[in-house]
Write a protein that holds these residues in place. Structure first.
Motif, PDB file in Angstrom:
ATOM      1  N   LEU A  48       0.881  -1.150   0.000  1.00  0.00           N
ATOM      2  CA  LEU A  48       0.000   0.000   0.000  1.00  0.00           C
ATOM      3  C   LEU A  48       0.921   1.202   0.000  1.00  0.00           C
ATOM      4  CD1 LEU A  48      -2.763   1.328   0.123  1.00  0.00           C
ATOM      5  CD2 LEU A  48      -2.567   1.259   2.617  1.00  0.00           C
ATOM      6  N   THR A  49       0.902   1.932  -1.094  1.00  0.00           N
ATOM      7  CA  THR A  49       1.799   3.063  -1.260  1.00  0.00           C
ATOM      8  C   THR A  49       0.980   4.348  -1.286  1.00  0.00           C
ATOM      9  OG1 THR A  49       3.162   1.664  -2.654  1.00  0.00           O
ATOM     10  CG2 THR A  49       3.627   4.001  -2.722  1.00  0.00           C
ATOM     11  N   VAL A  50       1.484   5.363  -0.628  1.00  0.00           N
ATOM     12  CA  VAL A  50       0.855   6.673  -0.653  1.00  0.00           C
ATOM     13  C   VAL A  50       1.879   7.652  -1.215  1.00  0.00           C
ATOM     14  CG1 VAL A  50      -0.248   8.494   0.687  1.00  0.00           C
ATOM     15  CG2 VAL A  50      -0.491   6.097   1.399  1.00  0.00           C
ATOM     16  N   TRP A  51       1.505   8.282  -2.322  1.00  0.00           N
ATOM     17  CA  TRP A  51       2.339   9.312  -2.945  1.00  0.00           C
ATOM     18  C   TRP A  51       1.676  10.652  -2.667  1.00  0.00           C
ATOM     19  CZ3 TRP A  51       6.856   7.882  -5.169  1.00  0.00           C
ATOM     20  CH2 TRP A  51       7.005   6.524  -5.498  1.00  0.00           C
ATOM     21  N   LYS A  52       2.320  11.497  -1.877  1.00  0.00           N
ATOM     22  CA  LYS A  52       1.785  12.812  -1.530  1.00  0.00           C
ATOM     23  C   LYS A  52       2.351  13.850  -2.492  1.00  0.00           C
ATOM     24  CE  LYS A  52       2.236  16.734   1.218  1.00  0.00           C
ATOM     25  NZ  LYS A  52       3.317  17.555   1.710  1.00  0.00           N
ATOM     26  N   PHE A  53       1.474  14.749  -2.957  1.00  0.00           N
ATOM     27  CA  PHE A  53       1.863  15.800  -3.896  1.00  0.00           C
ATOM     28  C   PHE A  53       1.635  17.166  -3.267  1.00  0.00           C
ATOM     29  CE2 PHE A  53       0.972  11.987  -6.192  1.00  0.00           C
ATOM     30  CZ  PHE A  53       1.998  11.913  -7.111  1.00  0.00           C
ATOM     31  N   PRO A  54       2.459  18.170  -3.621  1.00  0.00           N
ATOM     32  CA  PRO A  54       2.404  19.473  -2.960  1.00  0.00           C
ATOM     33  C   PRO A  54       1.244  20.377  -3.400  1.00  0.00           C
ATOM     34  CG  PRO A  54       4.125  19.481  -4.621  1.00  0.00           C
ATOM     35  CD  PRO A  54       3.578  18.079  -4.558  1.00  0.00           C
ATOM     36  N   THR A  55       0.405  19.898  -4.316  1.00  0.00           N
ATOM     37  CA  THR A  55      -0.745  20.689  -4.747  1.00  0.00           C
ATOM     38  C   THR A  55      -2.007  19.842  -4.637  1.00  0.00           C
ATOM     39  OG1 THR A  55      -0.611  19.990  -7.059  1.00  0.00           O
ATOM     40  CG2 THR A  55       0.681  21.947  -6.427  1.00  0.00           C
ATOM     41  N   GLU A  56      -3.153  20.494  -4.613  1.00  0.00           N
ATOM     42  CA  GLU A  56      -4.405  19.746  -4.491  1.00  0.00           C
ATOM     43  C   GLU A  56      -4.740  18.954  -5.751  1.00  0.00           C
ATOM     44  OE1 GLU A  56      -8.307  21.963  -4.850  1.00  0.00           O
ATOM     45  OE2 GLU A  56      -6.943  23.667  -4.618  1.00  0.00           O
ATOM     46  N   VAL A  85      -6.907  11.356  -2.801  1.00  0.00           N
ATOM     47  CA  VAL A  85      -7.345  12.318  -1.797  1.00  0.00           C
ATOM     48  C   VAL A  85      -6.850  13.674  -2.270  1.00  0.00           C
ATOM     49  CG1 VAL A  85      -7.049  13.115   0.582  1.00  0.00           C
ATOM     50  CG2 VAL A  85      -7.250  10.671   0.114  1.00  0.00           C
ATOM     51  N   SER A  86      -7.757  14.647  -2.378  1.00  0.00           N
ATOM     52  CA  SER A  86      -7.351  16.013  -2.717  1.00  0.00           C
ATOM     53  C   SER A  86      -7.938  16.940  -1.665  1.00  0.00           C
ATOM     54  CB  SER A  86      -7.825  16.400  -4.122  1.00  0.00           C
ATOM     55  OG  SER A  86      -9.220  16.318  -4.218  1.00  0.00           O
ATOM     56  N   TRP A  87      -7.120  17.895  -1.233  1.00  0.00           N
ATOM     57  CA  TRP A  87      -7.534  18.762  -0.139  1.00  0.00           C
ATOM     58  C   TRP A  87      -7.356  20.216  -0.561  1.00  0.00           C
ATOM     59  CZ3 TRP A  87      -6.389  17.100   5.507  1.00  0.00           C
ATOM     60  CH2 TRP A  87      -7.159  17.873   6.398  1.00  0.00           C
ATOM     61  N   PRO A  88      -8.457  20.847  -1.013  1.00  0.00           N
ATOM     62  CA  PRO A  88      -8.367  22.266  -1.378  1.00  0.00           C
ATOM     63  C   PRO A  88      -7.911  23.092  -0.172  1.00  0.00           C
ATOM     64  CG  PRO A  88     -10.432  21.304  -2.159  1.00  0.00           C
ATOM     65  CD  PRO A  88      -9.781  20.290  -1.263  1.00  0.00           C
ATOM     66  N   PRO A  89      -7.115  24.131  -0.416  1.00  0.00           N
ATOM     67  CA  PRO A  89      -6.545  24.906   0.698  1.00  0.00           C
ATOM     68  C   PRO A  89      -7.593  25.485   1.640  1.00  0.00           C
ATOM     69  CG  PRO A  89      -5.581  25.592  -1.389  1.00  0.00           C
ATOM     70  CD  PRO A  89      -6.674  24.622  -1.709  1.00  0.00           C
ATOM     71  N   GLU A  90      -8.743  25.868   1.112  1.00  0.00           N
ATOM     72  CA  GLU A  90      -9.756  26.522   1.941  1.00  0.00           C
ATOM     73  C   GLU A  90     -10.737  25.550   2.590  1.00  0.00           C
ATOM     74  OE1 GLU A  90     -11.323  25.728  -2.015  1.00  0.00           O
ATOM     75  OE2 GLU A  90      -9.473  26.697  -1.415  1.00  0.00           O
ATOM     76  N   ALA A  91     -10.630  24.271   2.278  1.00  0.00           N
ATOM     77  CA  ALA A  91     -11.587  23.281   2.780  1.00  0.00           C
ATOM     78  C   ALA A  91     -11.196  22.761   4.161  1.00  0.00           C
ATOM     79  CB  ALA A  91     -11.690  22.116   1.801  1.00  0.00           C
ATOM     80  N   GLY A  92     -12.206  22.423   4.940  1.00  0.00           N
ATOM     81  CA  GLY A  92     -11.977  21.872   6.263  1.00  0.00           C
ATOM     82  C   GLY A  92     -11.658  20.391   6.248  1.00  0.00           C
ATOM     83  N   LYS A  93     -11.943  19.729   5.124  1.00  0.00           N
ATOM     84  CA  LYS A  93     -11.668  18.302   5.013  1.00  0.00           C
ATOM     85  C   LYS A  93     -11.346  17.979   3.558  1.00  0.00           C
ATOM     86  CE  LYS A  93     -16.500  17.221   4.398  1.00  0.00           C
ATOM     87  NZ  LYS A  93     -17.698  16.634   4.897  1.00  0.00           N
ATOM     88  N   GLY A 141      -4.327  21.974   0.795  1.00  0.00           N
ATOM     89  CA  GLY A 141      -3.476  22.420  -0.296  1.00  0.00           C
ATOM     90  C   GLY A 141      -2.647  21.316  -0.929  1.00  0.00           C
ATOM     91  N   THR A 142      -2.778  20.084  -0.425  1.00  0.00           N
ATOM     92  CA  THR A 142      -2.016  18.954  -0.971  1.00  0.00           C
ATOM     93  C   THR A 142      -2.979  17.879  -1.482  1.00  0.00           C
ATOM     94  OG1 THR A 142      -1.851  17.688   1.098  1.00  0.00           O
ATOM     95  CG2 THR A 142      -0.157  19.371   0.702  1.00  0.00           C
TER      96      THR A 142
END
Length: 162
Positions: A5-13, A40-48, A116-117
């Motif tokens: 199970l691999t998770v690749w995190k990116f610096p933008t949403e 999983v995408s997390w907009p900068p202004e979103a709470g989740k 934001g990521t």
């Protein structure tokens, strides 16, 4: 062979969405055997964060929405709900630990994936990680992964396969 199970995190949403095309190309070139994937995408202004399973990448024996919902619920949504509900989720987290996804992995995911990521979650086998990492060149990913033993992978499939 054991799965990963691999998770690749990116610096933008949107970075994980961009990486999906790279993952599809890796699969086409047989540099990775994909069993299931989610974004999983997390907009900068979103709470989740927003989460979605990549059904187009899921192979035979895909884990399905229950697994991803449980994993993402424990990682991202229980902390927002509060301790009372969180205590009831402890047994579910224990079930994930039994299949190789422990508290350390969950904590690492939750501290790295922030507003934001984005992240690409991949259940795979037969991947040459150095080649996979090279293919993501220029997309600035960070790697978080947990190796699953053959037994843990089988338990995961028995518990969550659709």
């Amino acid at each position: 062979m054991a799965g990963t199970l691999t998770v690749w995190k990116f610096p933008t949403e949107t970075g994980a969405d961009t990486a999906v095309a790279t993952l599809q190309d890796l699969r086409r070139r047989r540099l990775i055997t994909l069993h299931d994937a989610a974004v999983v995408s997390w907009p900068p202004e979103a709470g989740k964060p927003k989460t979605r399973q990549l059904r187009s990448l899921a192979g035979p024996g895909a884990l399905g929405g229950v697994f991803w919902g449980l994993l993402f619920g424990i990682a991202f949504f229980v902390p927002l709900i509060g301790a009372a509900v969180g205590a009831g989720v402890g047994a579910l987290a224990g079930a994930l630990a039994d299949v190789g996804i422990d508290d350390k992995f969950i904590k690492e995911v939750t501290t790295r994936i922030t507003p934001g990521t984005s992240a690409l979650f991949v259940l795979s086998s037969d991947a040459v990680m150095d080649r996979v990492r090279d293919e993501f060149h220029g997309q600035s990913p960070e790697l978080v992964s947990t190796n699953l033993s053959h037994e843990q992978e089988q338990n995961l499939r028995r518990a969550f396969a659709e």
